[in-house]
Design an enzyme around this catalytic site. Structure first.
Site, PDB file in Angstrom:
ATOM      1  N   HIS A 151      -2.513   6.734   4.038  1.00  0.00           N
ATOM      2  CA  HIS A 151      -1.392   5.964   4.706  1.00  0.00           C
ATOM      3  C   HIS A 151      -0.083   6.338   3.991  1.00  0.00           C
ATOM      4  O   HIS A 151       0.897   5.845   3.647  1.00  0.00           O
ATOM      5  CB  HIS A 151      -1.748   4.454   3.908  1.00  0.00           C
TER       6      HIS A 151
ATOM      7  N   CYS B 260       0.904  -1.282   0.025  1.00  0.00           N
ATOM      8  CA  CYS B 260      -0.114   0.097  -0.019  1.00  0.00           C
ATOM      9  C   CYS B 260       0.769   1.212  -0.188  1.00  0.00           C
ATOM     10  O   CYS B 260       0.382   2.066  -0.943  1.00  0.00           O
ATOM     11  CB  CYS B 260      -1.131  -0.084   1.106  1.00  0.00           C
TER      12      CYS B 260
END
Length: 715
Positions: free
Chosen positions: A264, A203
């Protein structure tokens, strides 16, 4: 009345007049859809029949005349603006004049106006009556200029990223058991890419590559250890502030920029609220979403409601207990109280143990990582995962409505379909693939509503929608024998595998109504890093010249101006370790894939690393190949039959060519601190808190209403 459609691909109608056509009323912004008083209860506009003989107005329900639409001014120059205004005024006069054309009333009016008047005045009236027929010709000559100005104006851009979605999860990529009608519709209306490659299989680095248009190893968003993503919100690492994101580029070009959903890319550096890595520092003027990523503790949480109800009372009890303890000690020291010290010590011990036991429950990541933020304010700690998607959709629709005058950039980053797959009750049990399938179908529904909102606001023809996944599906995500991760179709491997195709080949769709050819499929090599230069070019900006940008502008390929990708080589990293590279020669249909390192699957014979959840990038759990493995993906996309010198005459030539390209690539790398390796350690001082630490529980999302304004636009 003779009515016909202008073209097979158009929703416009003409009525036999060379200068009047009707557009669908639904193509107007909401404020222009007027309820006609002539037909109560029906949404329609008064229109007129062909001016070549019509004697009275009539209605064409649901349509309105083309030249009385809201004025559209080209922004290219003041001259164009003035001409557009003049033509619009002339067209309005023409319309009003021709409504009564050829009627007895008009003829009588002309006779009255010209009787006894000078020849000059009679000539002027004659020109007004007859010369206006020439205005449509002027309009037709002007139309290409105006259309060119509109096409050259800055489009709105909506980037939609789904988390952990496999390329095999979608109907338009061959899945016939999970229902994704809205994504399939998007593909039919736009361009579908079949060789779209993520720059990383995890990610944090893959999203850093999308934001910057660069391999993660260039920005430092890669790792040389096992921490391949940012592991918590209380680490100091994040996307380096000297990186220029596509949002920062477009903001400088006058775009309103917003990010909704997963980030993130870090949050704090030193304290719990310095927000040094918040999206506002990277070009996003407004933010709503989850600064971290979904993790298993985020859902379901059956104890959360009880704790939220108890939190306020507990804080009050702790305050009263502290006041009582201080009062008792003070009175004891003054001699006003004759209670033994043992009683006071017992009360203090009870309070300490109560606070300690309560605080120990906070060791769960649920309280520190599963949070929602609106701009720089924590709105929910911990979050209710199942309702987050609906709130994000409301925020997105609100953003569209606030900024529909454009241009705007909306980055919609789904929390779906990452474990633990929080799903609303409406979608539980609806699919054939358990909770994962339910979550995919819910995501598709939310995406459909977002696209519908774009079209309902009249933005479809001036908005580029880009859709993709950050990397491949997570094969090792399981609950017992129940699969909780995505399916990557025929491609080997999945999330966390830097070289195998299943970890990095992702779905990608681009839709821009009227600009990109609908229903097109492109089999050329493209990359998630391409979004960056594509947005820069469309927004009128330029990519930074002081660094290497690895992406390429996609628009010539998407429009069909060129038939071959600008990418010849792509390199595939697992952290900072290069595992593979591919080569698509410009004069060949072959797509060569060279593997230098591959992970060792566990248990033996499996197709993933089920013993370790994620495959390793280095060490004893990988295999180094010398000579390298070679595949021709054009013939063997599943990478099941490695080629050799005996089976492939070009083996040595391909290995040599790719090796030379790899050397050039490595020479272009500049050493930078590797954030995920060096700045990825926990610290209690950086834990976010929406209240007075450690009493950090809050829920400001009950009765959620859509935002009325953007965040800090000065950032």
């Amino acid at each position: 009345m003779r009515v016909r459609r202008c073209s097979a691909r158009s929703n416009h109608f003409d009525i036999g007049s060379p200068f009047l056509r009707y557009r669908p009323l639904t193509s107007l912004p909401l404020e222009y859809r007027i309820l006609s008083r002539f037909s109560p209860g029906k949404e329609q506009m008064m229109t007129h029949q062909s001016f070549l003989g019509s004697e009275s107005p009539t209605f064409l329900p649901g349509y309105f005349p083309e030249f009385v639409k809201p004025l559209e001014l080209p922004s290219s120059s003041d001259l164009h603006r003035g001409i557009a205004i003049l033509l619009s005024i002339c067209q309005l006069i023409q319309y009003l004049w021709k409504v009564v054309a050829f009627s007895e009333c008009q003829k009588s009016l002309v006779r009255t106006m010209t009787d006894g008047k000078s020849e000059a005045f009679q000539g002027w009236v004659s020109w007004l009556e007859n010369g206006l027929f020439l205005l449509p010709l002027v309009g037709l000559l002007w139309q290409p200029c105006r259309s060119s100005g509109e096409a050259g104006s800055k489009p709105n851009i909506v980037l939609i990223i789904v988390d952990d979605l496999g390329i095999g999860d979608l109907g338009c990529y061959g899945n016939d058991t999970i229902r994704t009608p809205n994504i399939d519709r998007l593909a039919k209306q736009g361009v579908r890419l079949t060789q779209h490659i993520s720059a990383a299989s995890m990610c944090t680095p893959s999203r850093a590559a999308i934001l910057t248009g660069r391999y993660p190893v260039r920005s430092g968003m890669a790792s040389n250890n096992d921490k391949r993503v940012l592991v918590s919100l209380d680490v100091s690492g994040g996307l380096p502030r000297n990186e220029t994101t596509f949002a920062a580029l477009l903001k400088k070009q006058g775009y309103s920029t917003g990010l909704i959903g997963k980030w993130h890319q870090g949050l704090n550096c030193r304290t719990h609220n310095d927000h040094c890595h918040h999206p506002i520092h990277y070009g996003f003027q407004s933010y709503y979403g989850m600064p971290f990523t979904l993790i298993s503790p985020c859902w379901p949480d059956t104890s959360r409601d009880t704790e939220l109800a108890f939190e306020g009372r507990l804080w009050l009890c702790m305050q009263l207990l502290l006041i009582a303890l201080v009062t008792l000690v003070f009175m004891k020291l003054k001699g006003w109280l004759h209670s033994p010290w043992l009683l006071i010590l017992s009360i203090a011990t009870f309070g300490f143990l109560l606070a300690l036991s309560w605080y120990s429950s906070y060791t769960s990541s649920l309280y520190w990582d599963c949070i929602l933020m609106k701009n720089q304010e924590i709105t929910e700690q911990p979050m209710k995962g199942e309702r987050a998607g609906l709130i994000m959709l409301k925020e997105a629709v609100s953003f569209l409505q606030r900024n529909r005058e454009g241009p705007f950039l909306l980055f919609f980053s789904f929390l779906h379909v990452h474990v633990p797959l929080p799903t609303t009750k409406e979608f539980l049990g609806v699919s054939q693939h358990g909770l994962y399938g339910d979550n995919v179908e819910e995501m598709d529904s939310l995406l459909g509503k977002l696209v519908d909102a774009i079209d309902a606001n009249g933005l479809g023809n001036n908005t580029l929608i880009l859709f993709t996944s950050d990397h491949g599906g997570h094969l090792e995500a399981r609950n017992g024998h129940i699969q909780m991760g995505g399916w990557n179709g025929i491609y080997k491997g999945g999330k966390g595998m830097g070289g195998w195709e299943g970890g990095i080949r992702v779905p990608a769709i681009a839709r821009w109504l009227g600009v990109l050819p609908a229903g097109t499929v492109i089999n050329q090599l493209t990359s998630s890093m391409d979004f960056y230069p594509t947005m820069a070019a469309l927004g009128g900006g330029t990519v930074p010249k002081d660094r290497v940008i690895d992406g390429r502008d996609l628009m010539p390929l998407l429009r069909g101006d060129i038939q071959h990708s600008d990418h010849e080589f792509l390199f595939h990293y697992c952290g900072t370790y290069l595992h593979a590279a591919r080569w698509q020669p410009k004069n060949s249909a072959a797509v060569w894939k060279v593997h230098y390192v591959t992970p060792i699957f566990q248990p033996k014979g499996a197709g993933a690393c089920y013993d370790t959840i994620f495959c390793a990038c280095f060490g004893e759990n990988v295999t180094h190949h010398d000579p390298p493995l070679l595949f021709d993906l054009s013939k063997d996309p599943s990478e099941s039959q490695p080629l050799s010198r005996e089976s492939e005459p070009l083996y040595d030539s391909v290995i040599r060519t790719v090796g030379e390209a790899l050397k050039r690539h490595r020479r272009s790398l500049t050493p930078v601190p590797q954030v995920l390796s060096e700045q990825n350690e926990y610290s209690a001082w950086r834990k976010p808190c929406c209240g007075l630490f450690p009493f950090c529980l809050c829920d400001k999302e009950d009765g959620h209403s859509m935002a009325q304004g953007d965040g800090d636009k000065s950032a």
